[in-house]
Design a protein around this motif. Structure first.
Motif, short mmCIF file in Angstrom:
data_model
loop_
_atom_site.label_atom_id
_atom_site.label_comp_id
_atom_site.label_asym_id
_atom_site.label_seq_id
_atom_site.Cartn_x
_atom_site.Cartn_y
_atom_site.Cartn_z
N MET A 16 57.38 16.48 41.13
CA MET A 16 57.73 17.93 41.39
C MET A 16 56.48 18.81 42.22
SD MET A 16 60.79 17.92 40.98
CE MET A 16 61.03 19.66 41.46
N GLU A 17 55.59 17.99 42.79
CA GLU A 17 54.42 18.43 43.63
C GLU A 17 55.10 19.08 44.67
OE1 GLU A 17 50.76 16.36 44.03
OE2 GLU A 17 51.85 14.68 43.33
N ALA A 18 54.77 20.41 44.77
CA ALA A 18 55.28 21.23 46.12
C ALA A 18 54.35 21.23 47.20
CB ALA A 18 55.81 22.65 45.49
N SER A 19 54.78 21.16 48.40
CA SER A 19 53.98 21.27 49.64
C SER A 19 53.42 22.69 49.68
CB SER A 19 54.96 21.13 50.75
OG SER A 19 54.30 21.36 51.86
N THR A 20 52.24 22.50 50.05
CA THR A 20 51.38 23.83 50.20
C THR A 20 51.67 24.63 51.52
OG1 THR A 20 49.34 22.67 51.12
CG2 THR A 20 49.37 23.25 48.82
N ILE A 21 52.41 23.55 52.44
CA ILE A 21 52.75 24.30 53.78
C ILE A 21 54.09 25.02 53.72
CG2 ILE A 21 53.57 23.72 56.11
CD1 ILE A 21 51.33 21.32 55.71
N ASP A 22 55.21 24.40 53.20
CA ASP A 22 56.45 25.04 53.02
C ASP A 22 57.19 25.09 51.72
OD1 ASP A 22 57.30 22.11 52.46
OD2 ASP A 22 58.16 21.86 54.37
N GLY A 23 56.72 24.65 50.73
CA GLY A 23 57.31 24.42 49.42
C GLY A 23 58.10 23.53 48.86
#
Length: 124
Positions: A16-23
């Motif tokens: 469930m790691e979220a992208s720091t660019i677009d979530g």
């Protein structure tokens, strides 16, 4: 339906790691590809094939439980990257996301003399 599928994905140890660019999360890619394999019947999430027929678990002879169906993706060389490592993690180079140093070899189950032989070459 998507929320129930995401809950099953998390239950299957999906990352469930979220992208720091677009979530976005790994589930977004899994849902984009495998979303059509799910539907709601009587308020419950079920797994279906491309024709809409129930997917049957060969081990039980019953319908696949969604979390178990998603867990099958964990060992896939492409889709497995969207799941948490199954053998832990740590420093050093690893062959895959499961934390194994050698493909197909679980070092924790190897005899000590075999580990020495692999590491230093020759008999222990």
């Amino acid at each position: 339906m998507r929320q129930q599928a995401e809950k099953a994905f998390i239950g299957a140890k999906g990352s469930m790691e979220a992208s720091t660019i677009d979530g976005s999360t790994p589930f977004d890619a899994v849902w984009f590809r495998f979303g059509p394999n799910f539907r709601i019947e009587d308020g419950a999430l079920v797994v279906v094939d491309a024709k809409g027929n129930p997917e049957i678990d060969s081990e039980t002879g019953k319908r696949y439980e969604p979390t178990k169906w998603l867990k099958r993706l964990q060992t896939d060389p492409v889709w497995g990257r969207h799941f948490e490592p199954s053998m832990g993690s740590g420093g050093g180079a690893r062959n895959g996301r499961d934390g194994r140093a050698f493909a197909g070899k679980d070092l924790m189950s190897q005899p000590l003399n075999s580990l020495f032989s692999d590491a230093f070459g020759g008999a222990a």
